[in-house]
Design an enzyme around this catalytic site. Sequence first.
Site, PDB file in Angstrom:
ATOM      1  N   GLY A  38      53.625  72.268  35.142  1.00  0.00           N
ATOM      2  CA  GLY A  38      53.177  71.544  33.896  1.00  0.00           C
ATOM      3  C   GLY A  38      53.639  71.459  32.899  1.00  0.00           C
ATOM      4  CG  ASP A  93      56.363  64.258  32.984  1.00  0.00           C
ATOM      5  OD1 ASP A  93      55.146  64.801  32.976  1.00  0.00           O
ATOM      6  OD2 ASP A  93      57.419  64.931  33.365  1.00  0.00           O
ATOM      7  CD  GLN A 214      63.034  90.663  31.985  1.00  0.00           C
ATOM      8  OE1 GLN A 214      64.081  91.096  31.989  1.00  0.00           O
ATOM      9  NE2 GLN A 214      62.006  91.016  32.019  1.00  0.00           N
ATOM     10  CG  ASP A 262      46.777  77.961  36.790  1.00  0.00           C
ATOM     11  OD1 ASP A 262      47.850  77.922  36.160  1.00  0.00           O
ATOM     12  OD2 ASP A 262      46.875  78.545  37.923  1.00  0.00           O
ATOM     13  CB  CYS A 408      49.432  45.204  41.021  1.00  0.00           C
ATOM     14  SG  CYS A 408      50.890  44.253  41.143  1.00  0.00           S
ATOM     15  CG  HIS A 539      50.347  47.911  37.424  1.00  0.00           C
ATOM     16  ND1 HIS A 539      49.741  48.469  38.627  1.00  0.00           N
ATOM     17  CD2 HIS A 539      51.344  47.038  38.118  1.00  0.00           C
ATOM     18  CE1 HIS A 539      50.661  47.902  39.512  1.00  0.00           C
ATOM     19  NE2 HIS A 539      51.439  47.267  39.037  1.00  0.00           N
ATOM     20  CD  GLU A 541      47.501  50.871  36.989  1.00  0.00           C
ATOM     21  OE1 GLU A 541      46.916  49.970  36.774  1.00  0.00           O
ATOM     22  OE2 GLU A 541      48.564  50.882  37.921  1.00  0.00           O
TER      23      GLU A 541
HETATM   24  N1  GLN Z   1      53.895  44.338  46.324  1.00  0.00           N
HETATM   25  C1  GLN Z   1      53.375  43.374  45.600  1.00  0.00           C
HETATM   26  C2  GLN Z   1      54.549  42.753  44.907  1.00  0.00           C
HETATM   27  O1  GLN Z   1      55.627  43.088  44.578  1.00  0.00           O
HETATM   28  C3  GLN Z   1      52.626  44.048  44.528  1.00  0.00           C
HETATM   29  C4  GLN Z   1      53.343  45.009  43.719  1.00  0.00           C
HETATM   30  C5  GLN Z   1      52.461  46.092  43.114  1.00  0.00           C
HETATM   31  O2  GLN Z   1      51.177  46.443  43.483  1.00  0.00           O
HETATM   32  N2  GLN Z   1      52.708  46.730  42.044  1.00  0.00           N
HETATM   33  O3  GLN Z   1      54.171  41.520  44.110  1.00  0.00           O
END
Ligand code: GLN
Length: 566
Positions: A38, A93, A214, A262, A408, A539, A541
């Site tokens: 961590g 990270d 240590q 933890d 994706c 993406h 996310e």
């Molecule tokens: N494999 C797919 C591409 O290269 C999707 C890539 C992904 O999902 N990041 O277009």
Amino acid sequence: MATRKKSTTKTATKPAAKKAPKNPKYIFIVGGVMSGVGKGIASSSIATCLQARGLNVTAMKIDPYINIDAGTMNPTEHGEVFVLKDGLETDQDMGNYERFLNIDIPAINYMTTGSVYQSVIQKERNLEYGGRNVEVVPDIPLEVIRRIKEAGKQANADVVQIEVGGTVGEYQGVLFLEALRMMKTEAPDDVAVVMVSYLPVPGSIGEMKTKPTQTAVRALNSAGVFADMIVCRSPIGVDDKRKEKIAKFCNVKLENVISAPDVDSIYDVPLNFEKDDLSMRICQQLGLKCKQKADLAGWKKFVKRSKGGTDTVKIAVVGKYFSSGDFILSDVYLSVLEAIKYSAYGLNLTPEIHYLGASHFEDKKNLKELKKFDGVLVPGGFGKTGIQGKLNVIEYVRKQGIPYFGICYGMQLMVLEYAQNVLKLKNASTEEINPKADHLVIAVQASQKDLIKEKKMGGTMRLGQYEAKLAKGSLAQKAYRADSALERHRHRYEVNTDYIEQLVAAGLDFTGVSPDGELMEIAELSKEDHPFFMGVQFHPELQARPLAPHPLFTAFVKASYETHTK
Ligand code: GLN
């Protein structure tokens, strides 16, 4: 023999009045004893606390491997690849830093051994070393230092926090510790060193052991570097007796031995650190002027919400990288999982996330297991494995009206499934799997063809932030509450525009497209046809943050919950 020439350079006439650049302070985070305890979270949490004290903090990560970036590594080995706004493929990270600090971090903030060597060699080829011998020491550490200072400058930072990957004593990390030593020697008051160590409690003895720490401190000292603070990761809190021992044998002040047991959630860590006044101690040591109290009100609110919502929402994530031997590797989809959580918390819901291996659904008999979920998400991926399983899952949730979010590869397969089962295109595929298929509904981008032929695979996908124009009245546009969106990408293949007309005529709308209209960014079914069926080529996310959940994830989680409660 070489003789010394007098410098004849004249100073320029009056320099333009510029605001004096800040002279930032540097905090290095190094690992003791072992990795995977961590360090990244401890590091992100320290940065969060400093930020909450009103300081402008930027965070860097150094990875001591030869790969130029994290993009070429198998995620089961290295975890998720996190793409920065400007397109660099980095370690997960970096995602933690962006999420904890709620900022975008530029590419200069991430380096690997490989990328540092590459710069030095390139400079040598460009004659930038003026014909002198270029050496591992000092030229490699000097390039590391240059990047650290440049990151500070670009962010106009008060504090640059640098996490050195791996643990002290490893051969790979030596040149980074040398950079740290050089910086500390040059400006001792500007550099602090925090070691995140591990204190095991072996089951057979039941006693917490300080000896490995240590030993790790000794390894650090032998590199000429001394720790100012030790963050003690352990299954339980560190007692006073052991704190004293560590202070004495590891040469740190007693109050700078921090207990970090933890915790249930990584998001508790900044709050726990503040109970120990950790960031204040660092500020005092570095002479940083900061707020008397860290302002973590927003963070506290988020943590409170994360402890339990009014109801549960069950989401299945169907991926291919989940298992490694007997272990489940949810780290591979870390940002996706966190993004679901942030949106659920924002809606006052408790997310129950299930990880399902795609191959399991190659057998259609297993598909009914999906009935118990409120929503299904297929994240990004590459290659053949699990493809048929994912296609079966998408067909099933489309027909059953279970909310679906494809990211994706999850979007490409959603379009392909539609082409196969609704358009009834025989032998339709993606070029990635079957380049000889009759219908390449998903095809390689023209700009990629030569790169693939020449095997130029590293760092050459469509990477980083691009704009998508959103169609009025679409699910996507309503979720974003905007006419366009900027999102991060990482892919080589695209929806083949030759099939758009047929797909649209059959009901699949492309509600997000690149400004030139060539690249399909978002596909969705209308609300009349399905409660929520959306795929995105990017993406999302990567931009979801605890204090700023992503609107598309929120729309998906909300739709999932609503279908469930109906
Ligand atoms: N494999 C797919 C591409 O290269 C999707 C890539 C992904 O999902 N990041 O277009």
